[in-house]
Design an enzyme around this catalytic site. Sequence first.
Site, PDB file in Angstrom:
ATOM      1  N   LYS A  31      15.685  -3.123   4.810  1.00  0.00           N
ATOM      2  CA  LYS A  31      14.706  -2.713   5.812  1.00  0.00           C
ATOM      3  C   LYS A  31      14.569  -3.881   6.780  1.00  0.00           C
ATOM      4  O   LYS A  31      14.106  -4.961   6.414  1.00  0.00           O
ATOM      5  CB  LYS A  31      13.362  -2.386   5.178  1.00  0.00           C
ATOM      6  CG  LYS A  31      12.333  -1.917   6.210  1.00  0.00           C
ATOM      7  CD  LYS A  31      10.945  -1.797   5.621  1.00  0.00           C
ATOM      8  CE  LYS A  31       9.959  -1.451   6.731  1.00  0.00           C
ATOM      9  NZ  LYS A  31       8.555  -1.629   6.305  1.00  0.00           N
ATOM     10  N   GLY A  67      -0.872  -2.318   8.124  1.00  0.00           N
ATOM     11  CA  GLY A  67      -2.083  -2.620   7.374  1.00  0.00           C
ATOM     12  C   GLY A  67      -3.371  -2.164   8.005  1.00  0.00           C
ATOM     13  O   GLY A  67      -4.452  -2.409   7.470  1.00  0.00           O
ATOM     14  N   ALA A  69       4.063   2.278   8.568  1.00  0.00           N
ATOM     15  CA  ALA A  69       2.962   1.407   8.996  1.00  0.00           C
ATOM     16  C   ALA A  69       1.787   2.189   9.571  1.00  0.00           C
ATOM     17  O   ALA A  69       1.962   3.078  10.403  1.00  0.00           O
ATOM     18  CB  ALA A  69       3.412   0.354  10.012  1.00  0.00           C
ATOM     19  N   GLY A  70       0.608   1.815   9.089  1.00  0.00           N
ATOM     20  CA  GLY A  70      -0.632   2.355   9.626  1.00  0.00           C
ATOM     21  C   GLY A  70      -1.175   3.574   8.922  1.00  0.00           C
ATOM     22  O   GLY A  70      -2.310   3.988   9.171  1.00  0.00           O
ATOM     23  N   ASN A 111       1.954   1.416   2.060  1.00  0.00           N
ATOM     24  CA  ASN A 111       1.743   0.239   1.229  1.00  0.00           C
ATOM     25  C   ASN A 111       0.256  -0.090   1.112  1.00  0.00           C
ATOM     26  O   ASN A 111      -0.372   0.138   0.082  1.00  0.00           O
ATOM     27  CB  ASN A 111       2.531  -0.948   1.772  1.00  0.00           C
ATOM     28  CG  ASN A 111       2.453  -2.194   0.880  1.00  0.00           C
ATOM     29  OD1 ASN A 111       2.986  -3.242   1.210  1.00  0.00           O
ATOM     30  ND2 ASN A 111       1.813  -2.113  -0.273  1.00  0.00           N
ATOM     31  N   THR A 112      -0.329  -0.605   2.196  1.00  0.00           N
ATOM     32  CA  THR A 112      -1.690  -1.146   2.135  1.00  0.00           C
ATOM     33  C   THR A 112      -2.700  -0.156   1.577  1.00  0.00           C
ATOM     34  O   THR A 112      -3.522  -0.512   0.717  1.00  0.00           O
ATOM     35  CB  THR A 112      -2.131  -1.615   3.528  1.00  0.00           C
ATOM     36  OG1 THR A 112      -1.263  -2.657   3.977  1.00  0.00           O
ATOM     37  CG2 THR A 112      -3.556  -2.142   3.497  1.00  0.00           C
TER      38      THR A 112
END
Length: 262
Positions: free
Chosen positions: A105, A166, A192-193, A214-215
Site C-alpha cells: 500500500k 483518522g 481513510a475517514g 482502521n481508527t
Amino acid sequence: MKSYDIKTDELVIAGSAFRSRLFLGSGKFSSIAAMNSAIEESGTEMVTVALRRVDLENPSDDLLSAVTGNKKIRLLPNTSGARDADEAVRLCRLAREMGCGNWVKLEVTPDPRFLLPDPIETLKAAEILVKEGFTVLPYINADPILAKRLEEAGCATVMPLGSPIGSNRGLRTEDNLRIIIGMSNVPVVVDAGIGAPSQAARAMEMGADAVLVNTAIATAGDPASLAGAFRMAVEAGRRAMLSGMPPEGDASASSPLDGLLR
C-alpha cells in the site's frame, strides 16, 4: 443484473480473489489481542501494517507475526510516514527483501499533521514500483485525474480518501468518489475517514469495491463488536448496490392515486 451471494461475489485484485470487501488497518489497537479479535469478527482477508512500526529483521515481531500467522489474511505492508517517492520505494524494497512479498500500500504523506497524500510523489513512486514488479495499491486524494494516471501506470487498485486519515468524518469527497468509481477499470477502495458502519455502507452503495477502516474500529470501546458491525454494513451496502437501487430524485408517492379502481 448480478445477484448477491457472499460465497461467490469475489473481489479480484491483481489476479487474487477475496470474499471480504472490508480491509483493516493495524494501527492504534490497545493490544495485539484486541486487534486479533477485531480481525476475526470483521471477516477481513487484508490487513495493512506500517513498515515503520515493525522490525522486519525479526520474524517474531509481535505485530508482524500476529498478521502473518493468520493464514486467511494477506499482509499489505504500507509506506506510512514516507515523505517522498524515494523513501517510499526504499521501504518497499526493504520489505520485499525481508520476505513481505510484492504487495504494497503506497502512502506518501509529506505533511505529518494532516497526512494528506502527495500526488506528484505518489505517481512517481508508483511508476518505479510497478516496473520493479510490485503490486501497488496507492492511497490518494479523491482526484479522478490522478486515479486514472495511476491506473494507466499499472496500479492494481486506487484508494481515494473519504476524508482525512483518522478523522472519522465520513465521505466528504463523495462527488469525486463517484467520478472515480465511474471512470476506473481497477477496483476502487475507499480509504481513510470512514468512522461508522453507515458510512462504509454508503461507500459500497455508491459502487466502491471495498473500504479500508482502521481508527474507528481500533479506538472503539469494543473493537471486535464494531468490526462485526462494519462487516455487516459492507455486505449490506454491496448487496444494495447490486440490487439495482432506484436513483435519488424528486418526491414520488409510494401509493399513487393514478390507476386506482373506482
